[in-house]
Write an enzyme that holds these catalytic residues in place. Structure first.
Site, PDB file in Angstrom:
ATOM      1  N   GLY A   1       0.836  -1.201   0.000  1.00 14.54           N
ATOM      2  CA  GLY A   1       0.000   0.000   0.000  1.00 14.54           C
ATOM      3  C   GLY A   1       0.865   1.242   0.000  1.00 14.54           C
ATOM      4  O   GLY A   1       2.075   1.181   0.266  1.00 14.54           O
ATOM      5  N   ASN A   2       0.224   2.361  -0.275  1.00  9.72           N
ATOM      6  CA  ASN A   2       0.922   3.654  -0.353  1.00  9.72           C
ATOM      7  C   ASN A   2       1.605   4.007   0.980  1.00  9.72           C
ATOM      8  O   ASN A   2       1.378   3.351   1.998  1.00  9.72           O
ATOM      9  CB  ASN A   2      -0.105   4.743  -0.712  1.00  9.72           C
ATOM     10  CG  ASN A   2       0.525   5.928  -1.424  1.00  9.72           C
ATOM     11  OD1 ASN A   2       1.736   6.149  -1.341  1.00  9.72           O
ATOM     12  ND2 ASN A   2      -0.286   6.689  -2.134  1.00  9.72           N
ATOM     13  N   ILE A   3       2.392   5.033   0.969  1.00  8.08           N
ATOM     14  CA  ILE A   3       3.022   5.531   2.188  1.00  8.08           C
ATOM     15  C   ILE A   3       1.909   5.989   3.134  1.00  8.08           C
ATOM     16  O   ILE A   3       0.981   6.678   2.709  1.00  8.08           O
ATOM     17  CB  ILE A   3       3.972   6.711   1.855  1.00  8.08           C
ATOM     18  CG1 ILE A   3       5.060   6.248   0.891  1.00  8.08           C
ATOM     19  CG2 ILE A   3       4.579   7.306   3.112  1.00  8.08           C
ATOM     20  CD1 ILE A   3       5.858   7.372   0.253  1.00  8.08           C
TER      21      ILE A   3
ATOM     22  N   SER B   1      -0.438   4.168   4.430  1.00  4.67           N
ATOM     23  CA  SER B   1      -1.734   3.531   4.158  1.00  4.67           C
ATOM     24  C   SER B   1      -2.202   2.679   5.343  1.00  4.67           C
ATOM     25  O   SER B   1      -3.326   2.190   5.341  1.00  4.67           O
ATOM     26  CB  SER B   1      -1.653   2.664   2.892  1.00  4.67           C
ATOM     27  OG  SER B   1      -0.625   1.710   3.023  1.00  4.67           O
ATOM     28  N   GLY B   2      -1.343   2.464   6.322  1.00  7.87           N
ATOM     29  CA  GLY B   2      -1.737   1.703   7.516  1.00  7.87           C
ATOM     30  C   GLY B   2      -1.176   0.292   7.555  1.00  7.87           C
ATOM     31  O   GLY B   2      -1.712  -0.579   8.245  1.00  7.87           O
TER      32      GLY B   2
ATOM     33  N   THR C   1      -0.202  -0.861  11.128  1.00  7.11           N
ATOM     34  CA  THR C   1      -1.368  -1.199  11.953  1.00  7.11           C
ATOM     35  C   THR C   1      -1.886  -2.586  11.598  1.00  7.11           C
ATOM     36  O   THR C   1      -2.241  -3.383  12.473  1.00  7.11           O
ATOM     37  CB  THR C   1      -2.506  -0.171  11.715  1.00  7.11           C
ATOM     38  OG1 THR C   1      -1.948   1.120  11.718  1.00  7.11           O
ATOM     39  CG2 THR C   1      -3.598  -0.296  12.744  1.00  7.11           C
TER      40      THR C   1
ATOM     41  N   GLU D   1       5.977  -6.533   5.530  1.00  9.94           N
ATOM     42  CA  GLU D   1       5.573  -5.206   5.065  1.00  9.94           C
ATOM     43  C   GLU D   1       6.279  -4.914   3.741  1.00  9.94           C
ATOM     44  O   GLU D   1       7.493  -4.895   3.687  1.00  9.94           O
ATOM     45  CB  GLU D   1       5.952  -4.149   6.106  1.00  9.94           C
ATOM     46  CG  GLU D   1       5.510  -2.760   5.734  1.00  9.94           C
ATOM     47  CD  GLU D   1       5.688  -1.768   6.878  1.00  9.94           C
ATOM     48  OE1 GLU D   1       6.257  -2.152   7.921  1.00  9.94           O
ATOM     49  OE2 GLU D   1       5.278  -0.616   6.726  1.00  9.94           O
TER      50      GLU D   1
HETATM   51  P1  DGT Z   1       2.361   2.646   7.069  1.00  7.36           P
HETATM   52  O1  DGT Z   1       2.327   1.776   8.269  1.00  7.36           O
HETATM   53  O2  DGT Z   1       1.499   2.168   5.948  1.00  7.36           O
HETATM   54  O3  DGT Z   1       2.159   4.093   7.407  1.00  7.36           O
HETATM   55  O4  DGT Z   1       3.823   2.526   6.487  1.00  7.36           O
HETATM   56  P2  DGT Z   1       5.203   2.887   7.167  1.00  7.36           P
HETATM   57  O5  DGT Z   1       5.283   4.270   7.652  1.00  7.36           O
HETATM   58  O6  DGT Z   1       5.622   1.854   8.166  1.00  7.36           O
HETATM   59  O7  DGT Z   1       6.083   2.707   5.911  1.00  7.36           O
HETATM   60  P3  DGT Z   1       6.020   3.575   4.589  1.00  7.36           P
HETATM   61  O8  DGT Z   1       5.363   2.805   3.563  1.00  7.36           O
HETATM   62  O9  DGT Z   1       5.522   4.920   4.870  1.00  7.36           O
HETATM   63  O10 DGT Z   1       7.576   3.575   4.232  1.00  7.36           O
HETATM   64  C1  DGT Z   1       8.519   4.234   5.035  1.00  7.36           C
HETATM   65  C2  DGT Z   1       9.234   5.286   4.223  1.00  7.36           C
HETATM   66  O11 DGT Z   1      10.096   4.664   3.292  1.00  7.36           O
HETATM   67  C3  DGT Z   1       8.314   6.170   3.419  1.00  7.36           C
HETATM   68  O12 DGT Z   1       8.811   7.483   3.454  1.00  7.36           O
HETATM   69  C4  DGT Z   1       8.385   5.614   2.024  1.00  7.36           C
HETATM   70  C5  DGT Z   1       9.767   5.089   1.962  1.00  7.36           C
HETATM   71  N1  DGT Z   1       9.967   3.932   1.094  1.00  7.36           N
HETATM   72  C6  DGT Z   1       9.609   2.662   1.347  1.00  7.36           C
HETATM   73  N2  DGT Z   1      10.071   1.834   0.398  1.00  7.36           N
HETATM   74  C7  DGT Z   1      10.739   2.610  -0.490  1.00  7.36           C
HETATM   75  C8  DGT Z   1      11.442   2.373  -1.698  1.00  7.36           C
HETATM   76  O13 DGT Z   1      11.612   1.248  -2.184  1.00  7.36           O
HETATM   77  N3  DGT Z   1      11.948   3.480  -2.298  1.00  7.36           N
HETATM   78  C9  DGT Z   1      11.773   4.733  -1.841  1.00  7.36           C
HETATM   79  N4  DGT Z   1      12.258   5.746  -2.557  1.00  7.36           N
HETATM   80  N5  DGT Z   1      11.150   5.004  -0.709  1.00  7.36           N
HETATM   81  C10 DGT Z   1      10.650   3.951  -0.052  1.00  7.36           C
END
Ligand code: DGT
Length: 230
Positions: free
Chosen positions: A27-29, A31-32, A35, A103
């Site tokens: 899912g998007n950044i 997106s949960g 959780t 994840e």
């Molecule tokens: P959630 O629980 O859905 O809010 O997700 P988070 O906060 O645990 O994780 P997420 O998807 O926001 O990823 C953490 C950060 O890492 C976010 O700023 C996006 C970035 N990110 C994740 N994978 C990649 C990737 O392969 N490339 C780049 N450029 N950024 C990435």
């Protein structure tokens, strides 16, 4: 994530002879995903691997994630090389439970984030081609297969609100357009299935709701997610 399965060793078996299963939460950044993983970690006997984001923020003292957000044209290839390595580490780590929930995946790192850097003109073609060759080599020679993708489908607007609320310092400069681009790629990859081959089932869960409602949704979908593999 097309792959040649004919030359791939079978996934290891558990002690009682069952096949081990990998479920990826996508899912998007904001997106949960966390959780969702927390819910399943608390309520079932499965192993959960969260995204190795802490590693990306501290590579021997360098905050690679922060550098990428400040200057993605310069640091995109560096981050993506490292993301690919850390994801490969997660995919290949020996499983201690019959079911693992993870994840994101090496597939979304490439199909979503690398693709976005390249399409938006912030990654030179040669960097993209080198990463692609690495990715194809990995898929051919190492088992990074996935049994089920759970896609948390959100609107970019909701993700933007959540992002502002959680206030992760590197993410302060993320514009709405970035979340829109990531959203479009996820939809192309997992819903329309026009972007890259998807070689496993995809379960789409609407994820714009608040925490309470999302917990109910996970409860509702629990059997659909876990039973085929239990
Ligand atoms: P959630 O629980 O859905 O809010 O997700 P988070 O906060 O645990 O994780 P997420 O998807 O926001 O990823 C953490 C950060 O890492 C976010 O700023 C996006 C970035 N990110 C994740 N994978 C990649 C990737 O392969 N490339 C780049 N450029 N950024 C990435």
């Amino acid at each position: 994530c097309s792959r040649d399965v004919s030359c791939m060793p079978d996934k290891p078996l558990t002690n009682d002879g069952k096949k081990k299963t990998l479920i990826c939460i996508e899912g998007n950044i904001a997106s949960g995903k966390t959780t969702c993983l927390d819910y399943f970690a608390k309520t079932t006997n499965i192993e959960v691997l969260t995204e190795p984001v802490a590693k990306w923020r501290n590579v021997h003292g360098h905050n690679l994630l922060g550098l990428m957000y400040q200057d993605s044209s310069r640091w995109g290839i560096t981050l993506q090389t490292y993301v690919q390595l850390t994801m490969l580490d997660h995919h290949t780590r020996p499983m201690i439970s019959p079911i693992r929930m993870m994840e994101r995946s090496i597939h979304s790192a490439k199909n979503i984030f690398v693709e976005n850097l390249y399409r938006s003109g912030r990654m030179p073609e040669v960097d993209y081609l080198v990463l692609t060759e690495w990715f194809e080599w990995i898929k051919k020679n190492i088992d990074v297969s996935v049994d089920l993708i759970v896609y948390l489908q959100t609107s970019p607007e909701i993700c933007y609100e959540r992002l502002k609320r959680r206030c992760r310092k590197e993410e302060k400069i993320i514009p709405m357009e970035y979340l829109q681009a990531i959203h479009e790629l996820y939809e192309e990859w997992l819903v329309k299935q026009t972007l890259f081959n998807v070689s496993c089932p995809v379960l789409v869960i609407e994820a714009d709701h608040d925490l309470q409602k999302m917990t109910e949704k996970y409860e509702e979908n629990r059997d659909r997610i876990l039973t085929p593999y239990s």
